[in-house]
Design an enzyme around this catalytic site. Sequence first.
Site, PDB file in Angstrom:
ATOM      1  N   ARG A  99       0.811  -1.213   0.000  1.00 56.85           N
ATOM      2  CA  ARG A  99       0.000   0.000   0.000  1.00 56.85           C
ATOM      3  C   ARG A  99       0.846   1.265   0.000  1.00 56.85           C
ATOM      4  NH1 ARG A  99      -3.240   1.663  -2.722  1.00 56.85           N
ATOM      5  NH2 ARG A  99      -4.184  -0.396  -2.515  1.00 56.85           N
ATOM      6  N   LYS A 134       1.296  24.334  -4.198  1.00 55.80           N
ATOM      7  CA  LYS A 134       0.005  23.724  -3.856  1.00 55.80           C
ATOM      8  C   LYS A 134       0.151  22.202  -3.935  1.00 55.80           C
ATOM      9  CE  LYS A 134      -2.460  27.744  -5.660  1.00 55.80           C
ATOM     10  NZ  LYS A 134      -3.351  28.278  -6.714  1.00 55.80           N
ATOM     11  N   LYS A 166       4.396  38.707  -3.772  1.00 57.80           N
ATOM     12  CA  LYS A 166       3.032  38.611  -4.274  1.00 57.80           C
ATOM     13  C   LYS A 166       2.204  39.811  -3.839  1.00 57.80           C
ATOM     14  CE  LYS A 166       1.481  34.642  -5.311  1.00 57.80           C
ATOM     15  NZ  LYS A 166       0.804  33.333  -5.319  1.00 57.80           N
ATOM     16  N   GLU A 199       5.052  39.780  -8.525  1.00 59.42           N
ATOM     17  CA  GLU A 199       3.741  39.623  -9.150  1.00 59.42           C
ATOM     18  C   GLU A 199       3.181  41.000  -9.508  1.00 59.42           C
ATOM     19  OE1 GLU A 199       0.624  36.708  -7.596  1.00 59.42           O
ATOM     20  OE2 GLU A 199      -0.189  38.625  -6.939  1.00 59.42           O
ATOM     21  N   ASP A 221      -0.359  38.246 -13.066  1.00 55.95           N
ATOM     22  CA  ASP A 221      -1.415  37.600 -12.280  1.00 55.95           C
ATOM     23  C   ASP A 221      -2.789  37.848 -12.872  1.00 55.95           C
ATOM     24  OD1 ASP A 221      -2.615  36.248 -10.059  1.00 55.95           O
ATOM     25  OD2 ASP A 221      -3.083  38.200  -9.181  1.00 55.95           O
TER      26      ASP A 221
END
Length: 282
Positions: A99, A134, A166, A199, A221
């Site tokens: 597994r 992410k 950002k 950004e 962006d």
Amino acid sequence: MKTIEQLKDELLELAFAEDIGDGDHTTLSTIPEDAIGKSRLIIKEDGVLAGVDMALEVFKKLDPSIKTEVYIKDGSNVKKGDIAFESEGPVRSLLIAERTMLNIMQRMSGVATMTRRYQDELAGLHTRVLDTRKTTPGMRMLEKEAVKIGGGTNHRIGLFDMILIKDNHIDFAGGIEEAITRAQEYCKANGKDLKIEVEVRSLDDIRKVMNHGGVDRIMFDNFTPEQTKEAVKLVNGKYETESSGGITLENLRAYGEAGVDFISVGALTHSVKGLDMSFKAV
């Protein structure tokens, strides 16, 4: 800072701890200790194979006596019915490792398959697909490795290996110019040789960055493909360019044709279906 190999080893330690606990009592109760057998990894869905090397690490860590013959290497296109490898050793070890090995391989193969799909959509263009942060907690190194196996390119690994200014950083810092200046001063004061990316949310933001200087890459962006084309023209090759936000497989090509160097896609790692496969007794 820990090495990639150390992080991988810790991941396997955690994976075994959460799956095995104080023992695989089903296997221990039904399989004789001296039983030797063979299992094969069967592909049940078309895609890109990834994680073979990690599978070998799983077997090695659990039971070094397991011997594996690999037929298909990482990065290969596979189809339903293919046999990627066969492993032979104590049956108990094969069952206990199953597994953990499958979880890693299915996830990595799913990421590699998705990445290949996106990068193929940009065939003939210089634009490269990037991953993001992410990722699944604890599996970042493996997922980013799978992106490379699938033909994509890694963005920064974490918060430590690049400065990415950002929108929130800009707003809290009081503006783009102030944020860039502070980043430059920070690197100088702390002896850090880090690339700086910023950004931008408009063409006016790009002009501010161009006038100020001191960055390596500009990220557009949530620009449309048409706005991206204008932005690339404005930058005119002075800095690397990257598109991010609202980009899907359907509109990816349009962004690439706008001339951007990189396109970051969170879906490579956060919205992936594992590639179906099984580890069956021979």
